[in-house]
Design a protein around this motif. Structure first.
Motif, PDB file in Angstrom:
ATOM      1  N   UNK A  37       0.841  -1.208   0.000  1.00  0.00           N
ATOM      2  CA  UNK A  37       0.000   0.000   0.000  1.00  0.00           C
ATOM      3  C   UNK A  37       0.870   1.250   0.000  1.00  0.00           C
ATOM      4  N   UNK A  38       1.907   1.247   0.849  1.00  0.00           N
ATOM      5  CA  UNK A  38       2.803   2.391   0.961  1.00  0.00           C
ATOM      6  C   UNK A  38       3.540   2.627  -0.364  1.00  0.00           C
ATOM      7  N   UNK A  39       4.051   1.556  -0.971  1.00  0.00           N
ATOM      8  CA  UNK A  39       4.798   1.680  -2.234  1.00  0.00           C
ATOM      9  C   UNK A  39       3.880   2.233  -3.329  1.00  0.00           C
ATOM     10  N   UNK A  40       2.673   1.702  -3.393  1.00  0.00           N
ATOM     11  CA  UNK A  40       1.725   2.133  -4.424  1.00  0.00           C
ATOM     12  C   UNK A  40       1.368   3.610  -4.251  1.00  0.00           C
ATOM     13  N   UNK A  41       1.111   3.982  -3.006  1.00  0.00           N
ATOM     14  CA  UNK A  41       0.688   5.366  -2.731  1.00  0.00           C
ATOM     15  C   UNK A  41       1.773   6.365  -3.160  1.00  0.00           C
ATOM     16  N   UNK A  42       3.006   6.096  -2.743  1.00  0.00           N
ATOM     17  CA  UNK A  42       4.101   7.044  -3.034  1.00  0.00           C
ATOM     18  C   UNK A  42       4.391   7.116  -4.541  1.00  0.00           C
ATOM     19  N   UNK A  43       4.511   5.950  -5.178  1.00  0.00           N
ATOM     20  CA  UNK A  43       4.915   5.967  -6.600  1.00  0.00           C
ATOM     21  C   UNK A  43       3.788   6.447  -7.514  1.00  0.00           C
ATOM     22  N   UNK A  44       2.549   6.133  -7.160  1.00  0.00           N
ATOM     23  CA  UNK A  44       1.440   6.610  -8.006  1.00  0.00           C
ATOM     24  C   UNK A  44       1.244   8.114  -7.841  1.00  0.00           C
ATOM     25  N   UNK A  45       1.639   8.625  -6.713  1.00  0.00           N
ATOM     26  CA  UNK A  45       1.568  10.066  -6.494  1.00  0.00           C
ATOM     27  C   UNK A  45       2.671  10.784  -7.291  1.00  0.00           C
ATOM     28  N   UNK A  46       3.891  10.211  -7.269  1.00  0.00           N
ATOM     29  CA  UNK A  46       5.021  10.887  -7.931  1.00  0.00           C
ATOM     30  C   UNK A  46       5.081  10.634  -9.444  1.00  0.00           C
ATOM     31  N   UNK A  47       4.609   9.457  -9.881  1.00  0.00           N
ATOM     32  CA  UNK A  47       4.593   9.075 -11.307  1.00  0.00           C
ATOM     33  C   UNK A  47       5.947   9.277 -12.003  1.00  0.00           C
ATOM     34  N   UNK A  48       7.022   8.686 -11.450  1.00  0.00           N
ATOM     35  CA  UNK A  48       8.348   8.864 -12.081  1.00  0.00           C
ATOM     36  C   UNK A  48       8.480   8.046 -13.361  1.00  0.00           C
ATOM     37  N   UNK A  49       9.506   8.354 -14.137  1.00  0.00           N
ATOM     38  CA  UNK A  49       9.832   7.563 -15.339  1.00  0.00           C
ATOM     39  C   UNK A  49      10.796   6.429 -14.975  1.00  0.00           C
ATOM     40  N   UNK A  50      11.592   6.685 -13.926  1.00  0.00           N
ATOM     41  CA  UNK A  50      12.583   5.689 -13.479  1.00  0.00           C
ATOM     42  C   UNK A  50      12.575   5.644 -11.950  1.00  0.00           C
ATOM     43  N   UNK A  51      12.611   4.429 -11.388  1.00  0.00           N
ATOM     44  CA  UNK A  51      12.766   4.279  -9.935  1.00  0.00           C
ATOM     45  C   UNK A  51      14.061   3.513  -9.678  1.00  0.00           C
ATOM     46  N   UNK A  52      14.971   4.120  -8.921  1.00  0.00           N
ATOM     47  CA  UNK A  52      16.212   3.415  -8.551  1.00  0.00           C
ATOM     48  C   UNK A  52      16.053   2.943  -7.114  1.00  0.00           C
ATOM     49  N   UNK A  53      16.180   1.633  -6.915  1.00  0.00           N
ATOM     50  CA  UNK A  53      16.015   1.088  -5.567  1.00  0.00           C
ATOM     51  C   UNK A  53      17.362   0.958  -4.854  1.00  0.00           C
ATOM     52  N   UNK A  72      11.857 -10.159   3.431  1.00  0.00           N
ATOM     53  CA  UNK A  72      10.798  -9.142   3.281  1.00  0.00           C
ATOM     54  C   UNK A  72      11.341  -7.908   2.564  1.00  0.00           C
ATOM     55  N   UNK A  73      12.483  -7.394   3.073  1.00  0.00           N
ATOM     56  CA  UNK A  73      13.016  -6.134   2.540  1.00  0.00           C
ATOM     57  C   UNK A  73      13.685  -6.358   1.174  1.00  0.00           C
ATOM     58  N   UNK A  74      14.568  -7.363   1.109  1.00  0.00           N
ATOM     59  CA  UNK A  74      15.390  -7.543  -0.099  1.00  0.00           C
ATOM     60  C   UNK A  74      14.669  -8.308  -1.206  1.00  0.00           C
ATOM     61  N   UNK A  75      13.631  -9.068  -0.834  1.00  0.00           N
ATOM     62  CA  UNK A  75      12.896  -9.854  -1.829  1.00  0.00           C
ATOM     63  C   UNK A  75      11.502  -9.304  -2.084  1.00  0.00           C
ATOM     64  N   UNK A  76      10.599  -9.442  -1.085  1.00  0.00           N
ATOM     65  CA  UNK A  76       9.188  -9.031  -1.272  1.00  0.00           C
ATOM     66  C   UNK A  76       9.084  -7.545  -1.608  1.00  0.00           C
ATOM     67  N   UNK A  77       9.908  -6.738  -0.948  1.00  0.00           N
ATOM     68  CA  UNK A  77       9.855  -5.289  -1.181  1.00  0.00           C
ATOM     69  C   UNK A  77      10.104  -4.953  -2.642  1.00  0.00           C
ATOM     70  N   UNK A  78      11.014  -5.687  -3.276  1.00  0.00           N
ATOM     71  CA  UNK A  78      11.334  -5.424  -4.686  1.00  0.00           C
ATOM     72  C   UNK A  78      10.143  -5.799  -5.575  1.00  0.00           C
ATOM     73  N   UNK A  79       9.413  -6.851  -5.172  1.00  0.00           N
ATOM     74  CA  UNK A  79       8.215  -7.218  -5.945  1.00  0.00           C
ATOM     75  C   UNK A  79       7.183  -6.085  -5.875  1.00  0.00           C
ATOM     76  N   UNK A  80       7.060  -5.471  -4.711  1.00  0.00           N
ATOM     77  CA  UNK A  80       6.144  -4.324  -4.590  1.00  0.00           C
ATOM     78  C   UNK A  80       6.541  -3.215  -5.565  1.00  0.00           C
ATOM     79  N   UNK A  81       7.834  -2.935  -5.634  1.00  0.00           N
ATOM     80  CA  UNK A  81       8.314  -1.885  -6.566  1.00  0.00           C
ATOM     81  C   UNK A  81       8.087  -2.303  -8.019  1.00  0.00           C
ATOM     82  N   UNK A  82       8.370  -3.584  -8.314  1.00  0.00           N
ATOM     83  CA  UNK A  82       8.253  -4.064  -9.700  1.00  0.00           C
ATOM     84  C   UNK A  82       6.803  -3.970 -10.176  1.00  0.00           C
ATOM     85  N   UNK A  83       5.868  -4.366  -9.307  1.00  0.00           N
ATOM     86  CA  UNK A  83       4.443  -4.340  -9.685  1.00  0.00           C
ATOM     87  C   UNK A  83       4.000  -2.911 -10.019  1.00  0.00           C
ATOM     88  N   UNK A  84       4.323  -1.976  -9.119  1.00  0.00           N
ATOM     89  CA  UNK A  84       3.828  -0.601  -9.318  1.00  0.00           C
ATOM     90  C   UNK A  84       4.550   0.068 -10.487  1.00  0.00           C
TER      91      UNK A  84
END
Ligand SMILES: NC(=O)c1ccc[n+]([C@@H]2O[C@H](COP(=O)([O-])OP(=O)(O)OC[C@H]3O[C@@H](n4cnc5c(N)ncnc54)[C@H](OP(=O)(O)O)[C@@H]3O)[C@@H](O)[C@H]2O)c1
Length: 281
Positions: A37-53, A72-84
């Motif tokens: 939810x947090x990842x979606x909220x921030x990235x959908x608000x900013x709408x960047x062209x590139x996200x560097x993790x 959680x952080x190194x694996x699942x978190x990246x999936x959250x970024x990839x999806x959004x």
């Protein structure tokens, strides 16, 4: 716009500085990577062209005792970024590590070499690589042995210990390429500018042992501390480390024209930048 997540970390800080006004930093108090939810909220608000993790759980030994957190952080978190990022049409740049390899090759690791992580940290970062691929427009940048002005690192530890002790035992049987976060940031910049996709290795070139690196740090800093070679076994850290983890950076050079600097030259520049920051010219 480019968004750097993990902007307060050692690499995140330098990435943000290098990209300047074209980038916006996102900090831990703004976005929790393990929360979809947090990842979606921030990235959908900013709408960047590139996200560097630049976010990671980077305590390699801590990952052994806190395996759930590591994945959680190194694996699942990246999936959250990839999806959004896939949903909003942005590129995902995932920073990864030499610890996805087992260190057995004896010559520089190439991007397509077989991965076989030895530690929980390495396995969790490999899960992050796999999850980043959920976004077809992904760029995985493996790097190693980082140091920079804005985080805990080997150079800072040696400079502190060098002032306190006459002799220090340092591991001589692990070989890699020490890499300044400013040089890594430049490599990432060139990969994005060339719109590269897939997996790349990026590090300062040349190789040494931790022991040789420590000696170089003391020499450049004018310290007389004696470096005593010890083995990985003698140091007895909880997480196993690859013995030979030099990353071959030929693909980066071929596809972008970027020429990574030698590790010793980079160390000199880092120490100069450090002196300037501390007001000592
Ligand atoms: N350091 C190395 O030698 C090395 C070697 C190879 C690869 N790498 C990779 O390079 C990248 C950058 O490493 P680094 O050394 O610059 O890392 P770092 O200094 O440890 O910074 C990591 C950042 O991640 C943030 N973070 C941690 N957990 C988070 C969470 N759950 N949600 C949001 N933010 C979170 C931290 O914020 P807070 O501090 O505010 O929690 C911190 O700003 C990582 O992908 C790492 O795996 C590092």
């Amino acid at each position: 716009m480019i968004v750097v997540v993990g902007a307060r970390g050692m690499l995140g800080h330098d990435l943000l500085e290098l990209f300047g006004s074209s980038a916006r930093g996102v900090y831990h108090d703004e976005m929790e990577i393990i929360s979809p939810v947090s990842v979606e909220k921030v990235l959908k608000n900013l709408r960047p062209k590139v996200v560097i993790n630049a976010i990671a759980y980077t305590d390699v030994d801590g990952c052994e005792t806190n395996q759930v957190r590591a994945f959680q952080v190194n694996g699942d978190g990246v999936l959250n970024l990839a999806r959004v990022t896939a949903e909003i049409g942005a590129k995902l740049v995932q920073v990864s590590t030499d610890y996805v390899f087992d260190g057995s090759k004896g010559k520089p690791w190439l991007e397509d070499d077989l991965v076989n992580p030895l530690s929980t940290y390495g396995r969790s970062k490999l899960a992050g690589e796999e999850n980043a691929r959920f976004n077809p427009d992904h760029l995985i940048v493996r790097t190693q042995w980082l140091y920079g002005l804005h985080g805990k690192n080997f150079v800072e530890t040696m400079l502190r210990l060098g002032k306190e002790k006459e002799e220090i035992g340092v591991v001589h049987d692990q070989i890699g390429s020490p890499t300044w976060t400013v040089d890594l940031s430049r490599a990432i910049h060139s990969l994005i500018a060339a719109d590269c996709r897939g997996t790349y290795h990026a590090a300062n070139v040349g190789s040494c042992s931790w022991c040789e690196f420590a000696s170089a740090i003391f020499e450049e800093a004018g310290l007389k501390t004696i470096v005593k070679p010890i083995t990985t076994g003698e140091l007895g850290r909880p997480a196993p480390r690859p013995l030979y983890s030099v990353l071959g950076c030929g693909k980066l050079q071929r596809d972008t024209g970027f020429e990574p600097e030698g590790w010793r030259e980079a160390l000199k520049k880092y120490l100069k930048a450090r002196r300037q920051r501390n007001g000592a010219g």
